[in-house]
Design a protein around this motif. Structure first.
Motif, PDB file in Angstrom:
ATOM      1  N   TYR A  33      41.875 -26.899 -13.761  1.00 49.22           N
ATOM      2  CA  TYR A  33      41.511 -28.044 -12.937  1.00 49.22           C
ATOM      3  C   TYR A  33      42.669 -28.405 -12.036  1.00 49.22           C
ATOM      4  O   TYR A  33      43.765 -27.898 -12.161  1.00 49.22           O
ATOM      5  CB  TYR A  33      41.094 -29.237 -13.803  1.00 49.22           C
ATOM      6  CG  TYR A  33      42.129 -29.680 -14.801  1.00 49.22           C
ATOM      7  CD1 TYR A  33      43.126 -30.578 -14.444  1.00 49.22           C
ATOM      8  CD2 TYR A  33      42.111 -29.210 -16.107  1.00 49.22           C
ATOM      9  CE1 TYR A  33      44.075 -30.986 -15.361  1.00 49.22           C
ATOM     10  CE2 TYR A  33      43.061 -29.605 -17.024  1.00 49.22           C
ATOM     11  CZ  TYR A  33      44.035 -30.493 -16.642  1.00 49.22           C
ATOM     12  OH  TYR A  33      44.986 -30.891 -17.552  1.00 49.22           O
ATOM     13  N   GLY A  34      42.409 -29.296 -11.133  1.00 54.39           N
ATOM     14  CA  GLY A  34      43.425 -29.698 -10.166  1.00 54.39           C
ATOM     15  C   GLY A  34      42.799 -29.872  -8.809  1.00 54.39           C
ATOM     16  O   GLY A  34      41.629 -30.196  -8.690  1.00 54.39           O
ATOM     17  N   SER A  35      43.512 -29.551  -7.763  1.00 49.83           N
ATOM     18  CA  SER A  35      43.158 -29.849  -6.374  1.00 49.83           C
ATOM     19  C   SER A  35      41.722 -29.540  -5.965  1.00 49.83           C
ATOM     20  O   SER A  35      41.228 -30.108  -5.013  1.00 49.83           O
ATOM     21  CB  SER A  35      44.121 -29.121  -5.446  1.00 49.83           C
ATOM     22  OG  SER A  35      44.109 -27.737  -5.736  1.00 49.83           O
ATOM     23  N   SER A  36      41.023 -28.637  -6.624  1.00 51.10           N
ATOM     24  CA  SER A  36      39.623 -28.366  -6.265  1.00 51.10           C
ATOM     25  C   SER A  36      38.757 -28.452  -7.519  1.00 51.10           C
ATOM     26  O   SER A  36      39.159 -29.008  -8.523  1.00 51.10           O
ATOM     27  CB  SER A  36      39.502 -27.001  -5.585  1.00 51.10           C
ATOM     28  OG  SER A  36      39.918 -25.983  -6.454  1.00 51.10           O
ATOM     29  N   GLU A  71      46.224 -17.826  -8.643  1.00 52.41           N
ATOM     30  CA  GLU A  71      46.489 -19.252  -8.451  1.00 52.41           C
ATOM     31  C   GLU A  71      47.732 -19.602  -9.254  1.00 52.41           C
ATOM     32  O   GLU A  71      47.965 -19.046 -10.325  1.00 52.41           O
ATOM     33  CB  GLU A  71      45.317 -20.100  -8.960  1.00 52.41           C
ATOM     34  CG  GLU A  71      44.027 -19.899  -8.189  1.00 52.41           C
ATOM     35  CD  GLU A  71      42.966 -20.895  -8.608  1.00 52.41           C
ATOM     36  OE1 GLU A  71      43.196 -22.107  -8.440  1.00 52.41           O
ATOM     37  OE2 GLU A  71      41.924 -20.457  -9.104  1.00 52.41           O
ATOM     38  N   GLN A  93      46.474 -26.471 -15.235  1.00 46.90           N
ATOM     39  CA  GLN A  93      46.409 -27.363 -14.068  1.00 46.90           C
ATOM     40  C   GLN A  93      46.947 -26.616 -12.853  1.00 46.90           C
ATOM     41  O   GLN A  93      48.040 -26.066 -12.898  1.00 46.90           O
ATOM     42  CB  GLN A  93      47.232 -28.625 -14.311  1.00 46.90           C
ATOM     43  CG  GLN A  93      47.207 -29.570 -13.141  1.00 46.90           C
ATOM     44  CD  GLN A  93      48.110 -30.775 -13.356  1.00 46.90           C
ATOM     45  OE1 GLN A  93      48.591 -31.020 -14.455  1.00 46.90           O
ATOM     46  NE2 GLN A  93      48.336 -31.523 -12.306  1.00 46.90           N
ATOM     47  N   ARG A  94      46.163 -26.615 -11.785  1.00 43.77           N
ATOM     48  CA  ARG A  94      46.633 -26.028 -10.531  1.00 43.77           C
ATOM     49  C   ARG A  94      47.787 -26.851  -9.996  1.00 43.77           C
ATOM     50  O   ARG A  94      47.833 -28.062 -10.190  1.00 43.77           O
ATOM     51  CB  ARG A  94      45.520 -26.033  -9.481  1.00 43.77           C
ATOM     52  CG  ARG A  94      44.392 -25.097  -9.758  1.00 43.77           C
ATOM     53  CD  ARG A  94      43.365 -25.157  -8.624  1.00 43.77           C
ATOM     54  NE  ARG A  94      42.159 -24.457  -8.986  1.00 43.77           N
ATOM     55  CZ  ARG A  94      41.086 -25.031  -9.507  1.00 43.77           C
ATOM     56  NH1 ARG A  94      41.063 -26.335  -9.709  1.00 43.77           N
ATOM     57  NH2 ARG A  94      40.027 -24.320  -9.822  1.00 43.77           N
ATOM     58  N   ASP A  96      50.314 -27.764  -6.543  1.00 44.93           N
ATOM     59  CA  ASP A  96      50.480 -27.771  -5.098  1.00 44.93           C
ATOM     60  C   ASP A  96      51.980 -27.841  -4.851  1.00 44.93           C
ATOM     61  O   ASP A  96      52.669 -28.672  -5.445  1.00 44.93           O
ATOM     62  CB  ASP A  96      49.760 -28.997  -4.513  1.00 44.93           C
ATOM     63  CG  ASP A  96      49.874 -29.091  -3.006  1.00 44.93           C
ATOM     64  OD1 ASP A  96      50.548 -28.245  -2.395  1.00 44.93           O
ATOM     65  OD2 ASP A  96      49.288 -30.028  -2.438  1.00 44.93           O
ATOM     66  N   ASN A  98      53.641 -29.106  -2.656  1.00 40.54           N
ATOM     67  CA  ASN A  98      54.101 -30.363  -2.074  1.00 40.54           C
ATOM     68  C   ASN A  98      53.868 -31.571  -2.970  1.00 40.54           C
ATOM     69  O   ASN A  98      54.132 -32.697  -2.569  1.00 40.54           O
ATOM     70  CB  ASN A  98      53.422 -30.591  -0.721  1.00 40.54           C
ATOM     71  CG  ASN A  98      53.712 -29.451   0.242  1.00 40.54           C
ATOM     72  OD1 ASN A  98      54.836 -28.988   0.331  1.00 40.54           O
ATOM     73  ND2 ASN A  98      52.690 -28.983   0.931  1.00 40.54           N
ATOM     74  N   GLN A  99      53.341 -31.362  -4.170  1.00 41.65           N
ATOM     75  CA  GLN A  99      53.085 -32.465  -5.094  1.00 41.65           C
ATOM     76  C   GLN A  99      53.949 -32.316  -6.331  1.00 41.65           C
ATOM     77  O   GLN A  99      54.066 -31.223  -6.900  1.00 41.65           O
ATOM     78  CB  GLN A  99      51.620 -32.489  -5.526  1.00 41.65           C
ATOM     79  CG  GLN A  99      50.722 -33.213  -4.569  1.00 41.65           C
ATOM     80  CD  GLN A  99      49.358 -33.425  -5.209  1.00 41.65           C
ATOM     81  OE1 GLN A  99      48.841 -32.565  -5.899  1.00 41.65           O
ATOM     82  NE2 GLN A  99      48.772 -34.585  -4.964  1.00 41.65           N
TER      83      GLN A  99
END
Length: 196
Positions: A33-36, A71, A93-94, A96, A98-99
């Motif tokens: 799970y995560g950004s999408s 990923e 967990q995906r 990013d 920049n996060q």
């Protein structure tokens, strides 16, 4: 930092019965799970169990190869059997770039043998083996070192005594100075005379 690649396949069947079937086939059900959108996945049990034996696995950015697409993820949770050494479910967990991410990182205690307390026959007791940090994925350390070269007899080592790499914060210290927990302490063992 070590690199870990987790091979996974998407799964459509869900529920207790489907999870049991997967485990009988040597697979571990999981979710990413995560950004999408969250995706139900299954991972080869023997491969994941081998990686779990390596200390750096828990504090590393993993490459999840899902049906040929890669990923970047972190391991967020493992559900284990209460009586057997078996992983029942894995959460990924995906990430990013920049996060900032929160992750438990192991602590390693170094240079105690160089301290005056060690030379006076003192011992050091560890009270924490990991600490939760917040940082960008590029700044993620594999381990945090606690330098004990200047520790004295009776002194307590706190979270604030950890030298952090640039861009890394300890989550507990963000809450304020009253959350500066102990990670260990220096003591004189029974029967030892201080200073002798």
């Amino acid at each position: 930092m070590a690199t870990f690649t987790v091979n996974a396949v998407a799964r459509n069947d869900q529920g207790k019965g489907a999870s049991r079937r997967l485990r009988r086939e040597g697979l571990i059900p999981g979710i990413i799970y995560g950004s999408s959108e969250p995706k139900a996945i299954s991972v080869i049990a023997k491969d994941l169990n081998r990686m779990l034996l390596e200390e750096g696995f828990y504090s590393s950015i993993l490459t999840l190869n899902l049906d040929g697409q890669e990923e970047k993820v972190i391991i967020k949770d493992l559900q284990r059997h209460p009586a057997k050494p078996v992983v029942l479910h894995a959460d990924f967990q995906r990430i990013d770039d920049n996060q900032k991410i929160k992750l438990q990182v192991p602590l390693t205690f170094v240079n105690f043998e160089k301290s005056a307390a060690s030379k006076a026959a003192a011992k050091f007791a560890k009270e924490a083996s990991t600490v939760e940090i917040l940082c960008l994925p590029k700044d993620l350390p594999e381990v945090l070192e606690v330098d004990l070269s200047k520790i004295e007899l009776g002194q307590i080592a706190h979270l604030s005594d950890i030298t952090l790499p640039e861009g890394v914060e300890i989550v507990a210290l963000r809450r304020g100075a009253d959350h500066d927990q102990s990670v260990g302490y220096c003591y004189a063992p029974r029967g030892a005379r201080a200073g002798k």
